[in-house]
Structure formats: C-alpha cells, structure tokens
Design an enzyme around this catalytic site. Structure first.
Site, mmCIF file in Angstrom:
data_model
loop_
_atom_site.group_PDB
_atom_site.id
_atom_site.type_symbol
_atom_site.label_atom_id
_atom_site.label_comp_id
_atom_site.label_asym_id
_atom_site.label_seq_id
_atom_site.Cartn_x
_atom_site.Cartn_y
_atom_site.Cartn_z
ATOM 1 N N ASP A 1 36.578 45.379 34.516
ATOM 2 C CA ASP A 1 36.862 44.099 35.149
ATOM 3 C C ASP A 1 38.258 44.092 35.795
ATOM 4 O O ASP A 1 39.228 44.495 35.146
ATOM 5 C CB ASP A 1 36.786 43.030 34.054
ATOM 6 C CG ASP A 1 36.735 41.625 34.586
ATOM 7 O OD1 ASP A 1 35.741 41.271 35.232
ATOM 8 O OD2 ASP A 1 37.700 40.854 34.345
ATOM 9 N N GLU B 1 36.173 47.643 39.017
ATOM 10 C CA GLU B 1 36.101 46.514 39.951
ATOM 11 C C GLU B 1 37.442 46.450 40.676
ATOM 12 O O GLU B 1 38.468 46.143 40.082
ATOM 13 C CB GLU B 1 35.842 45.200 39.206
ATOM 14 C CG GLU B 1 35.605 44.050 40.174
ATOM 15 C CD GLU B 1 35.733 42.660 39.541
ATOM 16 O OE1 GLU B 1 35.195 41.704 40.120
ATOM 17 O OE2 GLU B 1 36.388 42.523 38.493
ATOM 18 N N HIS C 1 27.252 38.961 39.572
ATOM 19 C CA HIS C 1 27.309 37.618 38.978
ATOM 20 C C HIS C 1 28.366 36.726 39.612
ATOM 21 O O HIS C 1 28.491 35.575 39.224
ATOM 22 C CB HIS C 1 27.565 37.754 37.480
ATOM 23 C CG HIS C 1 28.900 38.385 37.191
ATOM 24 N ND1 HIS C 1 29.196 39.697 37.526
ATOM 25 C CD2 HIS C 1 30.035 37.889 36.645
ATOM 26 C CE1 HIS C 1 30.443 39.963 37.192
ATOM 27 N NE2 HIS C 1 30.974 38.888 36.650
ATOM 28 N N ASP C 2 29.142 37.266 40.541
ATOM 29 C CA ASP C 2 30.181 36.476 41.207
ATOM 30 C C ASP C 2 29.832 36.135 42.650
ATOM 31 O O ASP C 2 30.605 35.452 43.323
ATOM 32 C CB ASP C 2 31.512 37.249 41.213
ATOM 33 C CG ASP C 2 32.061 37.513 39.817
ATOM 34 O OD1 ASP C 2 31.864 36.672 38.928
ATOM 35 O OD2 ASP C 2 32.690 38.573 39.631
ATOM 36 N N ASP D 1 30.903 46.056 29.760
ATOM 37 C CA ASP D 1 31.954 45.444 30.566
ATOM 38 C C ASP D 1 33.258 45.535 29.782
ATOM 39 O O ASP D 1 33.297 45.181 28.599
ATOM 40 C CB ASP D 1 31.597 43.980 30.851
ATOM 41 C CG ASP D 1 31.967 43.553 32.245
ATOM 42 O OD1 ASP D 1 33.113 43.814 32.641
ATOM 43 O OD2 ASP D 1 31.124 42.948 32.933
HETATM 44 C C1 GLC Z 1 35.902 39.553 37.408
HETATM 45 C C2 GLC Z 1 34.567 39.089 36.899
HETATM 46 C C3 GLC Z 1 34.506 37.601 36.984
HETATM 47 C C4 GLC Z 1 35.592 37.032 36.113
HETATM 48 C C5 GLC Z 1 36.962 37.590 36.491
HETATM 49 C C6 GLC Z 1 37.959 37.328 35.408
HETATM 50 O O1 GLC Z 1 36.067 39.312 38.760
HETATM 51 O O2 GLC Z 1 33.530 39.738 37.583
HETATM 52 O O3 GLC Z 1 33.250 37.095 36.605
HETATM 53 O O4 GLC Z 1 35.624 35.637 36.217
HETATM 54 O O5 GLC Z 1 36.932 38.985 36.660
HETATM 55 O O6 GLC Z 1 37.647 38.084 34.269
#
Ligand code: GLC
Ligand code: CA
Length: 540
Positions: free
Chosen positions: A198, A240, A315-316, A97
C-alpha cells in the site's frame, strides 16, 4: 529464482464485499473459501487479498490496529490458515496487503506513542511542534485537510498523510523497520506468496521538507526490506506507486536492484481529471492520450529490467465499463473490449472482483448513502467552501470509491447471493441481470472472455515475453498493436468508442485468436470496426 508472477493473472478480493458466510452482511474469509472453486475455474493464479487484519474500519481495513490478528468480522486466524491451504490445493497463491505507511490510531504502538514525549514508542510516529499555534507546515492529507493533527495530551502534532485515524509510521526509525520486517516474516512463514504494498512510494517521506513520494531513503528501505524478508524465496511483491514513471518503475523492479517484483502505477488512470486538480474535477477522457500512456509503459519500461501491472480497476477506482465504456446497451462488448486490449499486453494483469462479469458503478442520491471516508471528507470540505451538494454527489457518483465496493453479484436471489442478511453497502439493483450465474450460463459473456484470455496467457509465451510494437496509422479512437515472438506475430485491434471507426491496415491474417463480435472483417484494408469491437489475429 522462479519468477512465476511474470505470466500469472492476479484476482483482487475486497473481503467486505466478496461473499458473506454468516448473514451479518459483511463478506468474510469463510465466504472466500467457499468461492475458491469459482476462482479456480476462472483460471487465476493468485489472489491479492485486501486487508483482513484487526482494524476499527475507518478506511475499511487500511487502518490496521494489529498486523498479526484477523479482524473478528472477517473470521479467525484458523480461517486464514485454512484459506491459504485451500487456495494452495487449487494452485492459487495468496498475496496479502501490506499497509505500513501508517497504522490505525488504535494500534498499540500509537496508543503508547501519544502517551508522553518520552514513551519508548514516541519515535515510531512523526511528531513535531506546531508553529505559532498552527500545524508545523502546509502538508495536506490525501483525504482532505491538513496532514497534521494536534494531540492535546503532549501538545505536539502527528503526521497523517491519510485520515487522522491513520498516523504515519516513522520509517527513519530502525526499530520501526525491524518490527515491520518481523511481522512480514510471520506472514511469509505462514505460507503466503507475497505482498501488495500500500502507498509504498510514501515511506521515504521527508515531512520537514514537505516531500511525500519518492523521498531520499525510499529505495534504501526497500532493499533492506527485501534482504530482511521476501528476498529469500520465490515471492511476488507489487508496489502501489501512484507517482511512478517508467524510469522510477525500473528502480523498484529491476531484478538486479533487489527491491520489488513489479509496480502498480496509475498514469493512465488519471487521464480524466483536469490538469493540476483532483480526481473529482473531471474532464472527458481523450482516447489519444490513453493510447499514448499505455504505449509509453509498454515500450519505455525495459522488460528485462523492470515489470509492470496491467489493470483497469481496483477498490479505489470507479468501474471501467461505467467510466470509459458503456454500462448500458454496449456493456458486454465494451467490457470485453477492455479485457482484450489489456490482457494481450506485457505485464501482470489484475482482475478486480466483479470486473469479470462487467459490474457497473452504482449512483447514490445523497451523502447519507456514502460509506467511503475519502468521498465524505471531500464532500464536507468542498461544501464548506461553497460547492453545491448536487455537484458533489455527481462527482462522487462518477469517481467515488464506493462504486467498486458494492457487494459482488453472484446470483439473482435477493442480496445477490452475497448475503442472506442486510448488506453493509447497497447492492446494485442491476444484480438481477448482471451476476455470476447468468454470466456463466451465457456462451459469449464478459466472464467467458476473461476465462479465455487467462487461458491464452498461460499457453502462449508471446503474451508474457513477446515484443510490443504500437501501430500509429489508426484513428485516435482505435488502439492497435503488434506482439511478436520468435516467428509468430499477433495483431490486436480495439475500437475504444461507441462509434464505428475505419481502419486501413495492409496486413493479411490467417487465424482469429479472440474477438468480441461474431465476425471479424475479412480484410483490414478500409475495414469498418463496430462500436467497441476488438479482436486479436495471427498475421503473416
Ligand atoms: C491505498 C489504498 C486505499 C487506502 C489508502 C490508504 O491507496 O488502496 O484504499 O485508502 O492507500 O491506506
Ligand atoms: Ca460475514
């Protein structure tokens, strides 16, 4: 270049909740190593490892204090090296990540930066003067409240698009970019196979014009990053990108543009929120809309000039069986239906830990049981604005991120085989029935369905390379599509609901490839589909 990721299946590990090796209740790297045989048997090609870097853990590792150190609660750098080596021995690659939109406020760069206005690290972050004693502008944090935090030491405000403990890096500063590329090369040289990036659509932000995603320099930075780091080898990169459309996705992932391998976009995952509101403001999913969005991405992102990820969970997000399936009587069939529907599409599928055994949401009764910073901040903000606690808890139980973060359910032993100690987050009490050991011992489980779908992808090029054609002559509640490759044609059918549905498809089929019911209707002319029934057949 070897674009191995085009027919790969990726498994996401959220390290805190995967496997604890030392009884402190927190999953760790030695725990992951001990489960590599399990992952090899499932058949996956790569692991996306959520952050294990040194972190105060405000956002469970998405707030990094040192990019080149492993957090002691997860293990040591030697453990990390061993994980990479042991994974490779099983033909599994490691994708790390990459959280570089922001750091932790405990990162050395930020500690320096906030010290004085002329510190050499000042411009590593985004500092602005306030306007008449309030924040520079009205930008909001993704975790509630203003995105600007006043810092008394120097009297200016810094930008944080997430919590105040996650200050945004200043990508406009070439020294920041160079430092990040150096760090990325450190990891690539260690033998990892790529990065999951991310919130990467935020790095081109223009805070003075309140532009968050898709800022003016975003793609320029990605091209520069590609050249400076992973462009030199067969690495996989996945961005992402919450805000991507098919045409934006092509910008990120057209091989001729030298940016990323693929996007990870959330258009389908936002269909059950009220228009213009937040995910907490729920409305029921319309299956017709889900079909339209999935079909749009399959048909509008030209696969010679772009690539997409396929996923229901991470995980979100809440667990898919609880969210759009049935986590009670039809748990197994609905989980299998979602697997069949997604894994026979074009793109790179991701399986989030526990999805392969049909893990479910876990409701809490009070805010004291909640760990997730996003849920807690929303609760406090809306409570202050007059909302009822019970409504807020209901929203958290439906959409909150802790649903995906409860410990992995390995066995029916106490602690679910996750830990011998006290787990950092409650284990879902249904671990006694829903666990890996039980799923592996059952011939037609969610687990065996995933295992077979992964095998099928690896042996049948039609899944990765075949054409995709949506079928419109089915009810809203049913999704159906053709895949075709050379002279082979497959038909995939899935009933998205808990009610019987009738389909009328005048096609003959010669072979059943996969099904979640023991019987597939003999003919598809006026055929009845059982609740959540799904299958794929070879036609013509
Ligand atoms: C992304 C991650 C999430 C995190 C956010 C800030 O969306 O997947 O878990 O809280 O970024 O880093
Ligand atoms: Ca541990």
């Amino acid at each position: 270049m070897d674009e191995w990721w085009r027919n790969a299946v990726v498994y996401q590990i959220y390290p805190r909740s995967f496997q604890d090796s030392n009884g402190d209740g927190i999953g760790d790297i030695p725990g992951i190593i001990s489960q590599l045989d399990y992952l090899a048997e499932l058949g996956i090609d790569a692991i996306w490892l959520s952050p294990v870097y040194k972190s105060p853990g405000l956002d469970n590792g998405y707030d990094i204090a040192d990019y080149q150190a492993i957090d002691p609660q997860f293990g040591t750098m030697a453990d990390m090296d061993e994980l990479i080596a042991e994974a490779h021995r099983r033909n599994i690659r490691i994708i790390m990540d990459l959280v570089v939109n922001h750091t932790s406020d405990q990162h050395e760069w930020f500690k320096q930066s906030r010290r004085s206005r002329n510190n050499p690290y000042r411009d590593f972050y985004i500092w602005r003067d306030g306007k008449n004693g309030v924040a520079p502008n009205s930008m909001q944090s993704g975790f509630s409240g203003s995105a600007w935090q006043e810092d008394s030491r120097t009297g200016q405000y810094y930008l944080h698009l997430f919590s105040a403990g996650q200050p945004d890096l200043n990508w406009a500063n070439p020294a920041v970019r160079r430092a990040i590329y150096r760090m990325m090369n450190f990891w690539l040289d260690k033998g990892i196979s790529g990065f999951r990036m991310d919130v990467i659509d935020l790095i081109g932000k223009d805070p003075d014009h309140e532009i968050r995603e898709n800022g003016p320099h975003l793609h320029e930075y990605l091209q520069e990053m590609n050249t400076a780091t992973f462009g030199r080898g067969d690495f996989m990169t996945v961005g992402e990108t919450w805000s991507a459309t098919p045409s934006l996705a092509q910008k990120y992932s057209d091989p001729r543009r030298n940016e990323l391998s693929m996007v990870f976009q959330f258009e389908a995952m936002q269909l059950d929120k009220q228009a213009g509101k937040e995910k907490w403001d729920w409305r029921p999913l319309q299956t017709a809309e889900l079909k339209a969005v999935l079909n749009k991405w399959q048909t509008q992102l030209d696969y010679h000039a772009g690539w997409n990820s396929l996923f229901w969970n991470n995980h979100d997000l809440p667990r898919i069986v609880s969210r759009w399936g049935d986590d009670d009587k039809c748990r197994v069939t609905s989980a299998q239906m979602f697997a069949i529907l997604l894994h026979l599409m074009r793109g790179t599928p991701y399986i989030y830990q526990g999805e392969e055994i049909g893990m479910t949401n876990y409701p809490v009764e009070s805010i004291a049981e909640v760990d997730d910073i996003e849920s807690i901040n929303m609760y406090n903000e809306r409570l202050a604005a007059g909302a009822k606690p019970a409504d807020l808890i209901a929203a958290i139980n439906r959409m909150g991120r802790d649903n995906a973060r409860t410990p992995m359910q390995w066995t029916n032993a106490s602690g679910a085989g996750f830990t011998s100690g006290r787990p950092w987050l409650h284990v879902n009490p249904n671990y006694r029935e829903i666990n890996v050991a039980a799923a592996k011992a059952t011939p037609h489980s969610v687990y065996t369905m995933y295992q077979r779908l992964i095998k099928l992808r690896h042996s049948e090029p039609i899944i990765t390379d075949g054409e995709y054609e949506p079928i419109t002559s089915v009810p809203d509640a049913v999704m159906a599509y053709y895949r075709s490759y050379e002279d082979t044609r497959w038909l995939v059918v899935a009933n998205l609901t808990n009610k019987e549905q009738i389909i009328n498809l005048p096609v003959k089929f010669k072979q059943v490839l996969i099904t979640n019911y023991s019987r597939v209707p003999k003919t598809l002319v006026n055929a009845i589909l059982a609740p959540y029934q799904a299958f794929a057949v070879v036609v013509n």
